[in-house]
Design a protein around this motif. Structure first.
Motif, PDB file in Angstrom:
ATOM      1  N   LEU A 133       2.676  -0.762 -10.786  1.00 34.35           N
ATOM      2  CA  LEU A 133       1.829  -0.560 -11.964  1.00 34.35           C
ATOM      3  C   LEU A 133       0.349  -0.631 -11.607  1.00 34.35           C
ATOM      4  N   ALA A 134      -0.013  -1.534 -10.691  1.00 34.50           N
ATOM      5  CA  ALA A 134      -1.408  -1.599 -10.249  1.00 34.50           C
ATOM      6  C   ALA A 134      -1.816  -0.289  -9.578  1.00 34.50           C
ATOM      7  N   TYR A 135      -0.889   0.289  -8.804  1.00 36.25           N
ATOM      8  CA  TYR A 135      -1.145   1.584  -8.161  1.00 36.25           C
ATOM      9  C   TYR A 135      -1.364   2.668  -9.215  1.00 36.25           C
ATOM     10  N   LEU A 136      -0.522   2.687 -10.250  1.00 30.71           N
ATOM     11  CA  LEU A 136      -0.681   3.681 -11.316  1.00 30.71           C
ATOM     12  C   LEU A 136      -2.032   3.517 -12.009  1.00 30.71           C
ATOM     13  N   HIS A 137      -2.414   2.282 -12.287  1.00 26.54           N
ATOM     14  CA  HIS A 137      -3.681   2.052 -12.980  1.00 26.54           C
ATOM     15  C   HIS A 137      -4.865   2.465 -12.104  1.00 26.54           C
ATOM     16  N   LYS A 138      -4.757   2.254 -10.788  1.00 29.93           N
ATOM     17  CA  LYS A 138      -5.813   2.735  -9.897  1.00 29.93           C
ATOM     18  C   LYS A 138      -5.914   4.256  -9.935  1.00 29.93           C
ATOM     19  N   SER A 139      -4.798   4.896 -10.203  1.00 33.39           N
ATOM     20  CA  SER A 139      -4.766   6.364 -10.265  1.00 33.39           C
ATOM     21  C   SER A 139      -5.062   6.881 -11.666  1.00 33.39           C
ATOM     22  N   ASP A 140      -5.555   5.983 -12.537  1.00 33.83           N
ATOM     23  CA  ASP A 140      -5.908   6.351 -13.914  1.00 33.83           C
ATOM     24  C   ASP A 140      -4.701   6.810 -14.711  1.00 33.83           C
ATOM     25  N   ILE A 141      -3.570   6.186 -14.482  1.00 33.78           N
ATOM     26  CA  ILE A 141      -2.341   6.539 -15.192  1.00 33.78           C
ATOM     27  C   ILE A 141      -1.762   5.288 -15.834  1.00 33.78           C
ATOM     28  N   ILE A 142      -1.399   5.406 -17.095  1.00 35.82           N
ATOM     29  CA  ILE A 142      -0.746   4.323 -17.825  1.00 35.82           C
ATOM     30  C   ILE A 142       0.717   4.697 -17.999  1.00 35.82           C
ATOM     31  N   PRO A 161      -4.974 -10.447 -18.362  1.00 35.69           N
ATOM     32  CA  PRO A 161      -5.492 -10.099 -17.034  1.00 35.69           C
ATOM     33  C   PRO A 161      -5.214  -8.627 -16.723  1.00 35.69           C
ATOM     34  N   SER A 162      -5.853  -8.118 -15.686  1.00 36.71           N
ATOM     35  CA  SER A 162      -5.539  -6.769 -15.216  1.00 36.71           C
ATOM     36  C   SER A 162      -4.275  -6.822 -14.372  1.00 36.71           C
ATOM     37  N   MET A 163      -3.666  -5.663 -14.119  1.00 35.53           N
ATOM     38  CA  MET A 163      -2.464  -5.635 -13.282  1.00 35.53           C
ATOM     39  C   MET A 163      -2.795  -6.045 -11.855  1.00 35.53           C
ATOM     40  N   GLU A 164      -3.990  -5.744 -11.396  1.00 38.44           N
ATOM     41  CA  GLU A 164      -4.383  -6.154 -10.052  1.00 38.44           C
ATOM     42  C   GLU A 164      -4.443  -7.683  -9.968  1.00 38.44           C
ATOM     43  N   GLU A 165      -4.974  -8.301 -11.007  1.00 37.96           N
ATOM     44  CA  GLU A 165      -5.037  -9.760 -11.036  1.00 37.96           C
ATOM     45  C   GLU A 165      -3.642 -10.357 -11.144  1.00 37.96           C
ATOM     46  N   VAL A 166      -2.794  -9.750 -11.960  1.00 41.87           N
ATOM     47  CA  VAL A 166      -1.410 -10.203 -12.083  1.00 41.87           C
ATOM     48  C   VAL A 166      -0.716 -10.162 -10.723  1.00 41.87           C
ATOM     49  N   LEU A 167      -0.926  -9.064  -9.996  1.00 42.28           N
ATOM     50  CA  LEU A 167      -0.309  -8.914  -8.675  1.00 42.28           C
ATOM     51  C   LEU A 167      -0.786 -10.007  -7.721  1.00 42.28           C
ATOM     52  N   GLU A 168      -2.065 -10.300  -7.749  1.00 43.02           N
ATOM     53  CA  GLU A 168      -2.608 -11.336  -6.864  1.00 43.02           C
ATOM     54  C   GLU A 168      -2.014 -12.706  -7.185  1.00 43.02           C
ATOM     55  N   VAL A 169      -1.899 -13.025  -8.483  1.00 45.51           N
ATOM     56  CA  VAL A 169      -1.339 -14.322  -8.864  1.00 45.51           C
ATOM     57  C   VAL A 169       0.112 -14.429  -8.415  1.00 45.51           C
ATOM     58  N   LEU A 170       0.878 -13.369  -8.615  1.00 47.13           N
ATOM     59  CA  LEU A 170       2.289 -13.393  -8.224  1.00 47.13           C
ATOM     60  C   LEU A 170       2.445 -13.546  -6.715  1.00 47.13           C
ATOM     61  N   SER A 188      -4.781  22.350   0.873  1.00 44.16           N
ATOM     62  CA  SER A 188      -4.582  21.011   0.311  1.00 44.16           C
ATOM     63  C   SER A 188      -5.745  20.656  -0.584  1.00 44.16           C
ATOM     64  N   LYS A 189      -5.472  19.672  -1.433  1.00 40.30           N
ATOM     65  CA  LYS A 189      -6.526  19.147  -2.300  1.00 40.30           C
ATOM     66  C   LYS A 189      -6.359  17.647  -2.380  1.00 40.30           C
ATOM     67  N   SER A 190      -7.440  16.937  -2.602  1.00 38.08           N
ATOM     68  CA  SER A 190      -7.395  15.478  -2.691  1.00 38.08           C
ATOM     69  C   SER A 190      -7.477  15.065  -4.138  1.00 38.08           C
ATOM     70  N   ILE A 191      -6.786  13.994  -4.444  1.00 42.25           N
ATOM     71  CA  ILE A 191      -6.836  13.439  -5.787  1.00 42.25           C
ATOM     72  C   ILE A 191      -7.837  12.304  -5.781  1.00 42.25           C
ATOM     73  N   SER A 192      -8.814  12.409  -6.643  1.00 35.86           N
ATOM     74  CA  SER A 192      -9.857  11.385  -6.653  1.00 35.86           C
ATOM     75  C   SER A 192      -9.303  10.086  -7.186  1.00 35.86           C
ATOM     76  N   THR A 193      -9.814   8.990  -6.666  1.00 37.32           N
ATOM     77  CA  THR A 193      -9.399   7.655  -7.107  1.00 37.32           C
ATOM     78  C   THR A 193     -10.642   6.838  -7.381  1.00 37.32           C
ATOM     79  N   PRO A 194     -10.488   5.764  -8.147  1.00 37.83           N
ATOM     80  CA  PRO A 194     -11.635   4.905  -8.432  1.00 37.83           C
ATOM     81  C   PRO A 194     -12.190   4.303  -7.147  1.00 37.83           C
ATOM     82  N   PRO A 195     -13.449   3.902  -7.143  1.00 33.18           N
ATOM     83  CA  PRO A 195     -14.045   3.323  -5.928  1.00 33.18           C
ATOM     84  C   PRO A 195     -13.282   2.138  -5.396  1.00 33.18           C
ATOM     85  N   SER A 196     -12.576   1.394  -6.292  1.00 35.86           N
ATOM     86  CA  SER A 196     -11.865   0.203  -5.836  1.00 35.86           C
ATOM     87  C   SER A 196     -10.608   0.532  -5.072  1.00 35.86           C
TER      88      SER A 196
END
Length: 702
Positions: free
Chosen positions: A488-497, A639-648, A327-335
């Motif tokens: 979309l917030a999950y994708l952005h955390k994974s460095d994917i647009i 706003p960022s997608m994370e912020e959008v998610l929080e507002v919603l 197995s291998k792990s996929i790195s993610t941002p610290p957040s």
């Protein structure tokens, strides 16, 4: 030598000898050049050519979407987006066709009320045409009949107290001395030509002028490999279409070519020499039959052996994978707060096509998926995207799947195909569509196999074939927005647009939970740069204007597209609709203008209870404000997608009530609110009076 091998080589030798003696007359093309080049007449219109077909003109002589019916009747019929049009004139030089709606021919009271919509990839409205709007079931806001008989009224009453009338564009007519607004149960938009629109603009326009305008029709510009067809005609050929695989064909006197009659290659080159004697023709036909039988037997035997060999290799590979699952792990941002591990299956692009697994998903054979989709039966089509068509399928093991068939097997498509497989197999999220497998890149066609999502797309339910169901209540729509933002917030955390966020790519299961699909335009987003410079791709109406102008792709490009999705959810309108007023064709521009001018009530779908339910009114207003922020021209203002998610989530949980937020009544008080004249608000304060509320609401669990 083994006796069986002797027989095989003997049959092969005989087949090759017989094939050499087949006369050139049997290698000629199937008559496409003569058939497609012959004059074509349908009903009262003659001289019809490519891209049209129908009647006694075969479909390979035209282009998909240009079939003419009723050729034995009084006028040809062309069907576009399920609406029938009478063809009044065809101009092959200008590539235009003038049509009139069949359901509005000699009547202004059709059985079903539809807007005029086009398949934008092949038809476009001409700029000189103008929309007229037919309003049905109209009365004053107090429920009283319209007190004055307007010249533009026509007899099509829904009930005794209502009226029907038409307007240019969509604005209601002004009634002198009467201030109450007019309400109508429904309306439809229909384009008319410039001359007819000018006549309807006069104050004395009547029902007679309206019927004449509808009967005169409007013109459409078509696009059907226009340049390729012109080149083919100039070389002496006749235009047509290869149906399998779908591609342009140039039929020439010596056979079909891929571009022009001067092409260097052809699959059916004319043979040299013709033997005209009946005996030779008979012998040749008999030889061809024998050769076919012999070659067919050899091919069948070879395929059977190949299947046995591949099955053995597949079993061996799967056994190795199960015994040795590194197995291998996929790195993610610290957040990011999630981790995941996946089996390290063969993953390099060079391995793709030689293994039974690619990035951990199954590699299917073309024949398996051909059988699962009943040979890609058109009746099983689920949808059509920019890169391919999706089919309903049932695998041999009983799994119901959606099979995405890419249009072309060229280098760009292979790269796109591999990119989508790699991205989808790396990600696991409840709101992302699951990939079951794919074909090898060496397959006859490139195919992706997804889980089947049974309840259509959000676009279907908002303004498509399922829009009449009324199942998308406000609560359901808000939940769709939250689950899409979560994906979309999950994708952005994974460095994917994602890069192609739109309601057609948001699927719904039977419980109306979201599955975001179609990562074909996605790109892995590098960690060490702020943007990716690349040619603009995506869907008109959803594309980030800054990305389009500067070729700079960032996560905020997805945020802009999601802002359009939010506006669709609150309005039930399409992202682009040429039937609307020219200033409102683009829904994003329309929404920004409505919010700035304090006329949100003109944008929100009234079936949601916006004017009768104070809770819906407050929440829809806040969602509109969030969409307004997402649609800012400058990406830094979004706003960022994370912020959008929080507002919603905050809007859904009504956490804002704890702050005693008072929503401005933008429908009544036109003098209140910082939005008036504002261009780029930085927070939801533009629609709330309590400025102590921050742009980010507390993040609820889950």
């Amino acid at each position: 030598m083994h006796p069986k091998l002797n027989r095989r080589y003997f049959l092969l030798l005989v087949s090759l000898l017989l094939i050499q003696h087949i006369p050139g007359s049997l290698c000629q093309n199937g008559g496409e050049y003569e058939t497609c080049g012959a004059p074509f007449q349908c009903a009262g219109i003659g001289g019809i050519s490519y891209p049209f077909y129908g009647g006694n003109r075969p479909n390979y002589c035209g282009y998909p979407g240009f079939q003419l019916s009723n050729c034995q009747g009084d006028v040809p019929i062309l069907t576009i987006s399920s609406i029938r049009y009478r063809v009044l004139e065809i101009d092959n030089t200008r590539k235009t066709v003038r049509v009139a709606r069949e359901d509005l021919w000699n009547t202004t009271c059709p059985r079903f009320l539809y807007n005029t919509t086009l398949e934008e990839n092949i038809f476009l409205f001409l700029p000189n045409d103008q929309n007229i709007t037919l309003h049905y079931g109209c009365f004053t806001s107090s429920g009283q009949p319209i007190p004055l008989q307007l010249p533009s009224m026509f007899p099509c009453n829904v009930n005794r107290t209502s009226s029907s009338f038409f307007t240019l564009g969509g604005a209601f007519p002004s009634i002198p001395g009467f201030g109450a607004p007019i309400r109508c149960e429904t309306n439809i938009s229909v384009p008319v030509n410039e001359t007819a629109a000018r006549l309807l603009a006069v104050s004395s326009a009547s029902i007679v002028l309206l019927q004449d305008a509808l009967a005169s029709g409007f013109s459409l510009q078509w696009s059907a490999n226009n340049t390729a067809c012109e080149n083919c005609n100039q070389s002496g050929g006749v235009c047509g279409t290869n149906l399998d695989p779908l591609s342009f064909a140039c039929y020439c006197a010596n056979g079909p070519f891929s571009s022009t009659c001067n092409s260097a290659e052809t699959e059916n080159a004319a043979g040299s020499g013709k033997n005209k004697t009946g005996m030779n023709i008979g012998l040749s036909i008999a030889g061809a039959v024998l050769a076919g039988i012999g070659l067919g037997w050899l091919i069948f035997h070879y395929r059977q052996k190949k299947k046995q060999r591949l099955a053995a290799q597949s079993t061996e590979t799967m056994s190795k994978d199960l015994l040795h699952p590194p197995s291998k792990s996929i790195s993610t941002p610290p957040s990011a707060t999630f981790t995941r591990s996946i089996p390290s299956y063969p993953s390099s692009k060079s391995d793709f096509g030689r293994s039974s697994f690619y990035f951990g998903v199954q590699v299917f054979s073309y024949s398996e998926l051909e059988e699962a989709t009943n040979n890609f039966d058109p009746s099983r089509e689920l949808g059509d995207g920019g890169f391919g068509t999706v089919y309903y399928g049932v695998l041999a093991d009983g799994r119901i799947v959606a099979v995405k068939r890419l249009y072309e097997n060229n280098f760009k498509r292979v790269e796109q195909f591999m990119n989508e497989v790699e991205i989808l197999t790396r990600l696991r999220h409840k709101n992302l569509v699951t990939l079951y497998g794919c074909t090898s890149k060496r397959s006859r066609e490139l195919l992706l196999v997804y889980e089947y999502i049974p309840n259509g797309t959000v676009a279907d339910h908002l303004h498509g074939k399922r829009s009449k169901s009324g199942l998308l209540s406000w609560a359901v729509r808000l939940n769709i927005a939250i689950e899409t933002a979560n994906a979309l917030a999950y994708l952005h955390k994974s460095d994917i647009i994602h890069r192609d966020v739109k309601t057609n790519n948001i699927l719904l299961d039977n419980d109306f939970h979201v599955k975001v699909a179609d990562f074909g335009l996605s790109r892995l987003f590098p960690n060490d740069v702020t943007h990716v410079s690349t040619a603009p791709q995506g869907t008109p109406g959803y594309v980030d204007p800054e990305y389009y102008q500067c070729y700079q792709l960032t996560e905020k490009s997805d945020v802009y597209s999601f802002g359009v999705v939010l506006v669709e959810l609150i309005s039930s309108l399409q992202a682009v609709d040429t039937n609307r007023h020219r200033l409102d064709i683009n829904l994003a521009n329309m929404a920004v203008n409505k919010i700035q001018n304090h006329t949100l009530h003109e944008l929100v779908d009234l079936s949601l209870g916006f004017e009768t339910n104070s809770v819906v009114r407050r929440m829809a207003t806040l969602v509109a404000e969030l969409a307004f922020r997402c649609l800012q021209q400058e990406r830094d203002m979004r706003p960022s997608m994370e912020e959008v998610l929080e507002v919603l989530r905050g809007i859904q949980s009504e956490d804002l009530n704890a702050h005693k937020v008072e929503v401005v009544d933008i429908l009544i008080d036109d003098e209140v609110g910082p939005l008036k004249g504002s261009v780029a608000p930085s927070s939801p304060d533009s629609v709330v009076t309590d400025k102590s509320v921050s742009t980010s609401t507390p993040n609820s669990s889950g």
